[in-house]
Scaffold this active site. Structure first.
Site, mmCIF file in Angstrom:
data_model
loop_
_atom_site.group_PDB
_atom_site.id
_atom_site.type_symbol
_atom_site.label_atom_id
_atom_site.label_comp_id
_atom_site.label_asym_id
_atom_site.label_seq_id
_atom_site.Cartn_x
_atom_site.Cartn_y
_atom_site.Cartn_z
ATOM 1 C CG ASP A 479 11.245 -9.961 3.254
ATOM 2 O OD1 ASP A 479 11.877 -10.418 3.988
ATOM 3 O OD2 ASP A 479 11.812 -8.846 2.807
ATOM 4 C CD GLU A 485 13.691 -6.415 3.035
ATOM 5 O OE1 GLU A 485 14.237 -6.034 2.107
ATOM 6 O OE2 GLU A 485 12.696 -5.682 3.575
ATOM 7 C CD GLU A 764 10.960 -8.043 -3.664
ATOM 8 O OE1 GLU A 764 11.978 -8.430 -4.056
ATOM 9 O OE2 GLU A 764 10.830 -7.250 -2.632
ATOM 10 C CG HIS A 785 9.471 -11.638 -1.890
ATOM 11 N ND1 HIS A 785 10.934 -11.184 -1.775
ATOM 12 C CD2 HIS A 785 8.868 -10.453 -1.211
ATOM 13 C CE1 HIS A 785 11.024 -10.248 -0.935
ATOM 14 N NE2 HIS A 785 9.742 -9.556 -0.628
HETATM 15 C C1 BGC Z 1 9.815 -6.281 1.434
HETATM 16 C C2 BGC Z 1 8.293 -6.798 1.352
HETATM 17 C C3 BGC Z 1 7.647 -5.705 2.170
HETATM 18 C C4 BGC Z 1 8.089 -4.497 1.951
HETATM 19 C C5 BGC Z 1 6.922 -3.560 2.444
HETATM 20 C C6 BGC Z 1 10.157 -5.061 1.102
HETATM 21 O O1 BGC Z 1 11.289 -4.580 1.350
HETATM 22 O O2 BGC Z 1 10.514 -7.381 1.048
HETATM 23 O O3 BGC Z 1 8.139 -7.899 1.029
HETATM 24 O O4 BGC Z 1 6.372 -6.327 2.277
HETATM 25 O O5 BGC Z 1 9.298 -4.045 1.800
HETATM 26 O O6 BGC Z 1 6.493 -2.895 1.514
#
Ligand code: BGC
Length: 913
Positions: A479, A485, A764, A785
């Site tokens: 992501d 993460e 994002e 993202h």
């Molecule tokens: C991530 C996302 C992911 C999402 C799920 C986030 O923390 O960065 O891109 O799809 O959580 O809802």
């Protein structure tokens, strides 16, 4: 000298160029042919595979000789020769005949087989003796929370004669870097790559013939934490797979000129010690004390008296498998401009590009003990200092302690960061030139597409999507690369996959990742929300429980489907057929009425849409609509894939499932006037994209979508899920002009808003930073993202017009159909498919439209020439009806349709927006 009339290139084995150590027993071979002659195609081929280069040179295919096969197939030709054994060398070439009787032969290529049986491994897993740290407490630095301390390993050995071939196989629970006689083995980093270590572990194969020699040799290894034992995901959890102990497996096999063979593997005779890396972790960064380097440790004539014997570690219970995708590497470097001194001694560098990777430091002379610190961030605060709040608990800090006395060049080995800006502190004086270099690190997939048009903002937008792909395709599709993460979120991956496939060749990358996805499926069929799956750490509840979310888990169907459609890969759907079926069985069992309302726990809905749709743990009618739509979409895809595989009964079953879910969808969500009961852009988009409304109300549904956009003063409002469908569905519904209008908006919220404010990657969220509010809440605000960048797909498919054939997968037959829209004067696009490069360049001057396309050799295109009705179309200055080879098939509204065999064509027509 003129180019030969028929050329063969791009020899691939399992999508890779000359891969070493594969474990696919029936590998598939591909090549590309090119000819300058219009209409050229392959009539027949002959593949020869030989156990030695000399044999191949003499036309001997002792492993396999396909004989002359009358076929135009150039991709996925399955090896059908002698059963392949561990360590086999497979030299191959292909000979081709075209329809004009010309023939050509490719240059030779090669693949080698890895270690196919467990019994091929004679090496033992080893780990460092913890005493090396007990007696050297300074090996651990207190500045990072529970850091991993990479250990050093070495072993000397003798080679009695000249070497013919030397091959090294290596794996680790952790990450290895290997050296042979003082030289680095391979250029890969972060090896072995990420898998669910409870299901399988990768090994890598290297040809080290040039690194091993007669006489004394030494093999040396450094072992770090990586995904195995370092921090992964949020919540500061290490050892996701149950252990903090890193271990190493190396097997070196040397074949001497005289035929003798020797094998050297890790075992209890290897020794270990602490080294200069005091700590290293993906999230936290690396601390390196160059004064602690053990000079000469990777060469012979090293005393090494204080090195301790290693300990043997238990072998994993899971299989060791070869990695089937491109390795992670430093693929390019970027030199920043001179830094700003924002406070005394605090220097900020701007790379001009948000990247994933690390900084290489270079000093000419520095006092020993100088502690240089690098911090990494994506943005700056208004006062010019580094903004790091959005990294959450990722410290992203590297420290280099100088040894002094001459030039020092350093880069970290077992960490990476997501950053555009670098804060450098700790220098005794202002940094000189070239102290800092940005190293871009990613899975080394090759570029496939290029898009350029008359609008600078759109060009940057496309590039931002490409850079977010570069920043996040690092062993798995993640992501984001910066905060704590960096997970293989499935929703993100599936919405971006088509865009990704236009940007780069991602076939091998996603083939590997689908194995992670299937490894993460539960016994009763639930696909995960993130893959590879993580174990539950002691203090953390959650990640392992993430599964089954609509739009996320469904990537388990969408990824194989897309790889089949884009690359013509049937094997991926065959191999995952059972898993895909199990997933739909699960959904059906739990939602017998055809409405997918019973999710497992999480439903992210149209994640990060405007306004946001509550949180991911709650439910709403929109989320039920989204889930049901995805179910229908899955069922339809399964029905088509079943037909492709000749599974007629299952095709019927999934077709019926689609019908049932579609009916339930209509009953629950569709009003007679074509309005949906939930009125969001994404609701309308999904209804259109997944064919969920009766044919005779489609237009009205599309009108309601347009009304919604208009009511927002022509702005988008979708989140991750809707966004990839927005412009394609508007285009299909006859509203390409509105799609262009959305594309070219640059006020909030829009694609170009971040671009106007300096974005070099996709953000994002639409409101990651706004003029009004500044930075959004740093708890979830990444600037790298890719999901919202999935508009790249539309740029290639509809603006350039390079589109899949609706019936035939894999671009051997494809569609060229650009939708010319207001605001762009020209487009230049290319896309390298498995069959060669497709090009589409259009430009207009007043009403005059000129469009040049290239249809690769051995392919054909359905060409839709944009042209006002009642006006003529020419190709190369000749009325199109008179052009040899082109078959005009009629008109479809504002397009003149023709069939084009391979060749380059320039169409001229008349067009007005
Ligand atoms: C991530 C996302 C992911 C999402 C799920 C986030 O923390 O960065 O891109 O799809 O959580 O809802």
């Amino acid at each position: 000298m003129s180019a030969p009339a028929l050329r063969i290139s791009h020899l691939r084995c399992e999508y890779l160029v000359a891969p070493l150590g594969i474990d696919e027993r029936a590998p598939r071979l591909s090549w590309t042919i090119a000819s300058d002659r219009r209409g050229a195609r392959q009539e027949a081929y002959r593949v020869r595979v030989a156990s030695a280069a000399e044999k191949l040179a003499q036309d001997e295919g002792d492993l396999w000789d396909s004989g002359r096969v009358e076929s135009n197939q150039t991709t996925h030709v399955v090896y059908e020769g002698r059963p392949l054994q561990s360590r086999d060398m497979c030299h191959w070439c292909v000979e081709v005949w075209d329809e004009a009787g010309l023939t050509a032969r490719s240059a030779p290529s090669v693949w080698t087989m890895g270690l196919l049986e467990k019994t091929d491994w004679s090496a033992f897993w080893i780990t460092a003796d913890p005493k090396i740290i007990e007696r050297d407490p300074e090996a651990i630095t207190p500045t990072l929370t529970e850091p991993g301390t990479p250990a050093l390993f070495r072993k000397e050995f003798a080679v009695p004669g000249p070497v013919k071939r030397a091959t090294l196989y290596a794996s680790a629970r952790g990450l290895f870097r290997l050296r042979l006689r003082g030289r680095r083995v391979g250029e890969d980093v972060f090896t072995p790559e990420w898998t669910d270590y409870d299901k399988r572990i990768h090994y890598r194969t290297y040809d080290v013939t040039g690194l091993v020699g007669r006489g004394r040799n030494v093999i040396a290894a450094m072992l770090g934490d990586g995904w195995w034992s370092g921090y992964v995901g949020w919540q500061e959890t290490r050892a996701r797979y149950g252990s903090l102990e890193n271990s190493l497996l190396v097997q070196l096999e040397v074949e001497l000129v005289d035929g003798e063979r020797l094998t050297l593997g890790t075992d209890g005779t290897w020794t270990c010690n602490t080294g200069p890396i005091l700590s290293s972790d993906f999230m936290m960064g690396e601390i390196y004390d160059a004064r602690r380097e053990r000079a000469g440790w990777d060469r012979t004539d090293f005393a090494g008296k204080d090195w301790l014997p290693v300990r043997e570690a238990a072998s994993p219970a899971v299989p060791l498998v070869a990695q089937r995708s491109e390795p992670v590497r430093v693929v390019e470097t970027i030199l920043p401009v001179s830094p700003n001194e924002v406070r005394p001694g605090v220097f900020i560098y701007d790379l001009g590009q948000n990247i994933s990777g690390w900084v290489r430091l270079r000093f000419s002379t520095m006092p020993a003990g100088t502690r240089v610190q690098l911090r990494h961030g994506e943005r700056l605060n208004p006062d010019g200092t580094l903004y790091t709040e959005n990294l959450r608990r990722a410290k992203a800090t590297d420290v280099y302690i100088c040894k002094g006395g001459g030039e020092e060049v350093w880069e970290p080995r077992f960490t990476f960061h997501g950053f555009q800006y670098i804060e450098l502190t700790g220098l005794p004086s202002a940094p000189g030139r070239n102290v800092v270099t940005g190293c871009v690190v990613r899975s080394a997939t090759s570029l496939a597409g290029h898009f350029e048009c008359s609008h600078a903002g759109v060009n940057r937008l496309w590039l931002n999507g490409l850079w977010s792909q570069r920043g996040n395709f690092l062993t798995v599709p993640t992501d984001c690369p910066q905060r704590d993460e960096r997970l293989g979120w499935m929703g993100d991956a599936q919405v971006f996959l088509r865009t990704a496939s236009y940007n780069m060749d991602v076939a091998a990358f996603f083939t590997k990742w689908m194995i992670d996805v299937e490894d993460a499926q539960t016994a009763d069929g639930i696909f995960p929300d993130v893959a590879p799956r993580l174990r539950e750490g002691k203090n953390f509840i959650g990640l392992d429980g993430l599964g089954g979310a609509a739009g996320w888990a469904d990537a388990g169907i969408i990824v194989p489907w897309t790889l089949w459609r884009v690359y013509g890969d049937r094997r991926i759907i065959e191999r995952h057929w059972k898993a895909m079926t199990a997933w739909l069985d699960w959904i059906e069992r739990h939602n017998p009425d055809g409405l997918r309302t019973r999710e497992l726990g999480n439903n992210y809905g149209d994640w990060l849409c405007i306004p946001s749709d509550t949180t991911f743990r709650t439910h709403s009618p929109m989320k039920n609509l989204l889930a049901t739509a995805y179910w229908a979409g899955d069922a339809m895809k399964m029905a088509r894939m079943a037909r492709e595989l000749g599974r007629e009964a299952e095709a019927k079953r999934f077709q019926a499932m689609f019908g049932k879910v579609r009916a339930a969808f209509q009953k629950e969500f569709l009003r007679e006037d074509g309005r949906l009961t939930v009125e969001t852009q994404t609701a309308y988009l999904l209804a259109l994209a997944f064919n969920l409304v009766p044919e005779n109300v489609r237009d009205r549904v599309a009108e309601h979508l347009v009304e919604n956009i208009k009511a927002l003063d022509w702005h988008l409002s979708t989140g991750f899920i809707g966004i990839s469908h927005l412009n394609p569905q508007l285009t299909f519904a006859g509203h390409a002009d509105i799609a262009y209008r959305l594309l070219l908006r640059d006020d909030y919220p829009s694609w170009l808003y971040p671009v106007m404010h300096g974005a070099t990657t996709i953000w994002e969220r639409w409101n990651g930073w706004t003029e009004k509010e500044g930075f959004f809440n740093p708890q979830m605000n990444s600037f790298n993202h890719y999901s919202l960048g999935s508009v790249g797909e539309w740029l290639f498919r509809h603006v350039a017009g390079i589109e899949l054939d609706p019936e035939v997968s894999g671009f051997q037959r494809f569609v060229l159909r650009p939708f010319i829209g207001p605001g762009l004067d020209f487009v230049r696009a290319s896309y390298h498919t498995l069959h060669g490069e497709i090009r589409s360049d259009w430009k207009r001057a007043g009403r005059q439209l000129t469009w040049t396309v290239h249809v690769p050799t051995n392919t054909t295109a359905h060409v839709f020439v944009p042209s006002d009705p009642e006006t003529g179309v020419t190709e190369g200055g000749v009325p199109i009806e008179k052009v040899d080879g082109l078959r005009v098939a009629g008109r479809d509204g504002r397009f003149l349709l023709c069939e084009a065999p391979a060749g380059t064509y320039t169409f001229a027509s008349s067009w007005q927006d």
